[in-house]
Design an enzyme around this catalytic site. Structure first.
Site, mmCIF file in Angstrom:
data_model
loop_
_atom_site.group_PDB
_atom_site.id
_atom_site.type_symbol
_atom_site.label_atom_id
_atom_site.label_comp_id
_atom_site.label_asym_id
_atom_site.label_seq_id
_atom_site.Cartn_x
_atom_site.Cartn_y
_atom_site.Cartn_z
ATOM 1 N N HIS A 250 -26.817 -39.676 -28.475
ATOM 2 C CA HIS A 250 -27.585 -38.956 -27.444
ATOM 3 C C HIS A 250 -28.513 -37.981 -28.146
ATOM 4 C CE1 HIS A 250 -24.719 -35.672 -28.294
ATOM 5 N NE2 HIS A 250 -23.764 -36.584 -28.209
ATOM 6 N N GLU B 178 -22.764 -41.973 -33.231
ATOM 7 C CA GLU B 178 -21.324 -41.768 -33.085
ATOM 8 C C GLU B 178 -20.569 -42.975 -32.524
ATOM 9 O OE1 GLU B 178 -20.253 -39.148 -29.769
ATOM 10 O OE2 GLU B 178 -22.372 -38.644 -29.536
ATOM 11 N N HIS C 207 -25.747 -32.512 -25.176
ATOM 12 C CA HIS C 207 -26.372 -33.733 -24.643
ATOM 13 C C HIS C 207 -27.743 -33.280 -24.180
ATOM 14 C CE1 HIS C 207 -22.265 -35.832 -23.769
ATOM 15 N NE2 HIS C 207 -22.475 -35.617 -25.027
ATOM 16 N N ASP D 185 -22.914 -31.325 -33.445
ATOM 17 C CA ASP D 185 -21.934 -32.211 -32.800
ATOM 18 C C ASP D 185 -21.430 -33.193 -33.853
ATOM 19 O OD1 ASP D 185 -20.509 -33.742 -31.006
ATOM 20 O OD2 ASP D 185 -22.244 -34.509 -29.911
ATOM 21 N N HIS E 80 -18.442 -46.565 -25.173
ATOM 22 C CA HIS E 80 -19.549 -45.613 -24.958
ATOM 23 C C HIS E 80 -20.770 -46.016 -25.764
ATOM 24 C CE1 HIS E 80 -18.711 -43.737 -28.891
ATOM 25 N NE2 HIS E 80 -17.428 -43.708 -28.554
ATOM 26 N N ASP F 126 -13.636 -33.719 -32.708
ATOM 27 C CA ASP F 126 -15.048 -33.721 -32.307
ATOM 28 C C ASP F 126 -15.379 -32.278 -31.959
ATOM 29 O OD1 ASP F 126 -17.483 -33.905 -30.996
ATOM 30 O OD2 ASP F 126 -16.948 -35.687 -29.835
ATOM 31 N N GLU G 223 -19.104 -39.193 -36.181
ATOM 32 C CA GLU G 223 -20.340 -38.713 -35.544
ATOM 33 C C GLU G 223 -21.116 -37.774 -36.454
ATOM 34 O OE1 GLU G 223 -19.691 -36.252 -32.016
ATOM 35 O OE2 GLU G 223 -21.741 -36.699 -31.354
ATOM 36 N N HIS H 13 -13.023 -37.646 -23.988
ATOM 37 C CA HIS H 13 -13.288 -36.202 -23.895
ATOM 38 C C HIS H 13 -11.994 -35.419 -23.702
ATOM 39 C CE1 HIS H 13 -17.880 -36.581 -22.972
ATOM 40 N NE2 HIS H 13 -17.578 -36.796 -24.237
ATOM 41 N N ASP I 170 -12.237 -11.277 -11.100
ATOM 42 C CA ASP I 170 -12.768 -10.234 -11.997
ATOM 43 C C ASP I 170 -13.056 -10.704 -13.428
ATOM 44 O OD1 ASP I 170 -12.750 -8.461 -9.959
ATOM 45 O OD2 ASP I 170 -11.006 -7.313 -10.648
ATOM 46 N N TYR J 105 -11.355 -47.503 -29.984
ATOM 47 C CA TYR J 105 -10.205 -46.864 -29.348
ATOM 48 C C TYR J 105 -9.269 -47.952 -28.849
ATOM 49 C CZ TYR J 105 -14.081 -43.587 -29.288
ATOM 50 O OH TYR J 105 -15.172 -42.838 -29.656
ATOM 51 N N ARG K 228 -13.586 -42.055 -34.091
ATOM 52 C CA ARG K 228 -15.038 -41.884 -33.884
ATOM 53 C C ARG K 228 -15.574 -41.172 -35.115
ATOM 54 N NH1 ARG K 228 -14.869 -40.096 -29.156
ATOM 55 N NH2 ARG K 228 -15.012 -37.818 -29.361
HETATM 56 N N1 GLY Z 1 -19.020 -33.928 -28.168
HETATM 57 C C1 GLY Z 1 -19.370 -34.808 -27.127
HETATM 58 C C2 GLY Z 1 -20.126 -35.942 -27.653
HETATM 59 O O1 GLY Z 1 -19.924 -36.322 -28.774
HETATM 60 O O2 GLY Z 1 -20.988 -36.454 -27.031
HETATM 61 MN MN MN Z 2 -19.200 -35.110 -30.306
HETATM 62 MN MN MN Z 3 -21.999 -36.470 -29.354
#
Ligand code: GLY
Ligand code: MN
Ligand code: MN
Length: 435
Positions: A351, A381, A358, A268, A347, A257, A405, A240, A36, A385, A403
């Site tokens: 993006h 970004e 994304h 972002d 990474h 983030d 960004e 993440h 529900d 790490y 990070r």
């Molecule tokens: N917030 C996810 C990324 O930075 O791609």
């Molecule tokens: Mn991010």
């Molecule tokens: Mn990002």
């Protein structure tokens, strides 16, 4: 977003589709969280991009050149009792008056009406594979038309990837889109500053998250573009991490983030800082390295450079810095060639960002990295790490995840940093946290 913007988009898409064609695009389904209880509803970005229509259970149909009605919406009927439970619906009249549809039918009539429209067209523009239930219905309609071929029914002969056209359009942000994205960025930057000011040893990660969301709401942004990531110490090394469940302790860095959604556009931003407000020497050394990598990457965002130039610059800066700090050993060229930096920077540098965090848009064209053009918006970004257990690393570097960004738009002669309102130098961060 003004109605004229949605209209312009539909017109541009229909121009590319040409005559004898039909585009069919259902919006996102309403999802159940548990018995529900539904997840907060968010329309499909492609669907919303063309319609501005926010309700679930709707299908957009475009038939360029069709007399009387080129833009048809199938949507929910008005229903006094259902509306008392779940809120008002535009209904068929509202679809035409408020959302500019040339014609509108109840969503329940789709099976009767849409196949008749399909029969008249040669080419179907459709996104295959995203909505298996709708894919199945479409193939049933097509089969039914095929069965009637003996009666002289011709029907469509080609299915074309609608996303290919739509995502290329969405990749280039118009002036009004940039206005919205600037606002999303401004709000998120303010919220990051609030969190920076509020952060104290002994708070919980979810309390920092709450501070961020509260400030976004205070600034008028009701939704987040994605679940905030708030990770202190070792948690900052999980890319993440969204559990946000631990206490933030003295001597740790915290990585946040988070970005709001404003009028269906994402922001972002990541900032990382010491929980106690003062960088230790190893924290500062790693932080300044990530910052240098980010600045080197941002400097590569300009028309004519290709998608991978910022990443190459970040990789170079980070690898060189890691050699200098004694974390990597060997020659720069060899370490880059062998991708040794990937242990610490696993990474990519960014993006596309837009209606989806994304965002859509190809990164390569004909097998080569695509060139930057004005109006493209992306994140920059880089990160480092070093979780506990990383082999051969001095103890002082362990459990640091950093990070940084920002969101940038490609301009005529470089780029504009949309998220510039939130500080990122060591001195600025320490001064904000001290106040
Ligand atoms: N917030 C996810 C990324 O930075 O791609
Ligand atoms: Mn991010
Ligand atoms: Mn990002």
């Amino acid at each position: 977003m003004l109605a004229s913007e949605f209209k312009r988009r539909r017109r541009e898409l229909m121009r590319m589709m040409g005559p004898d064609s039909i585009a069919i695009l259902p919006t996102a389904p309403l999802l159940i969280r548990n018995r529900d209880v539904h997840y907060p509803y968010r329309p499909d970005s492609d669907f919303y991009y063309l319609t501005g229509f926010p309700e679930p259970e709707a299908v957009l149909v475009l038939i360029p050149g069709r007399k009387h009605a080129e833009y048809i919406l199938f949507n929910r009927e008005r229903d006094r009792i259902k509306e008392q439970w779940d809120g008002t619906r535009a209904g068929q009249e509202g679809a035409c008056i408020e959302y500019d549809a040339d014609d509108s039918f109840p969503i329940g009539d789709l099976d009767d009406i849409l196949p008749r429209m399909l029969e008249q067209c040669e080419r179907i523009f459709y996104v295959m594979g995203c909505n298996p239930q709708f894919d199945k219905r479409l193939s049933e309609w097509l089969n039914a038309i095929r069965c009637e071929s003996r009666n002289g029914m011709q029907g469509p002969v080609e299915i074309i990837a609608l996303d290919h056209y739509l995502h290329e359009m969405r990749l280039f942000k118009s002036r009004s889109e940039l206005k919205v994205m600037r606002q999303a960025a401004r709000i998120s930057a303010k919220a990051h500053k609030k969190v920076m000011q509020a952060c104290k040893v002994g708070m919980w990660e979810y309390q920092l998250e709450a501070e961020f969301v509260r400030e976004c709401a205070h600034q008028g942004a009701k939704a987040q573009a994605y679940p905030p990531i708030v990770g202190a110490g070792a948690n900052g090394c999980t890319l993440h991490y969204i559990d946000n469940k631990d206490k933030v302790e003295d001597q740790q860095m915290v990585l946040i983030d988070a970005g709001c959604e404003w009028d269906y556009y994402a922001s972002d931003i990541t900032r990382t800082y010491p929980v106690n407000g003062i960088f230790s020497t190893p924290q500062r050394q790693l932080y300044e390295l990530v910052l240098a990598a980010q600045e080197a990457a941002i400097a590569k965002v300009k028309p004519g450079n290709h998608w991978n130039d910022p990443h190459d610059a970040a990789v170079r800066t980070i690898t060189r810095g890691l050699i200098k700090l004694g974390i990597l050993k060997g020659s720069l060229a060899k370490l880059i060639r062998e991708e040794k930096y990937k242990t610490f920077f696993p990474h990519r540098t960014g993006h596309w960002i837009g209606m989806d965090v994304h965002d859509v848009g190809d990164y390569k064209v004909d097998g080569t990295w695509r060139l930057f053009e004005t109006g493209m918006v992306l994140t920059i970004e880089p990160g480092l790490y070093i979780p506990a257990g990383t082999k051969g690393i001095a103890k002082k570097w362990l459990n640091i995840g950093i990070r940084i960004e920002d969101d940038v738009v490609v301009t005529k002669d470089g780029c504009e940093v949309l998220t510039k309102d939130i500080a990122k130098s060591v001195a600025e961060i320490e001064s904000i946290m001290a106040a």
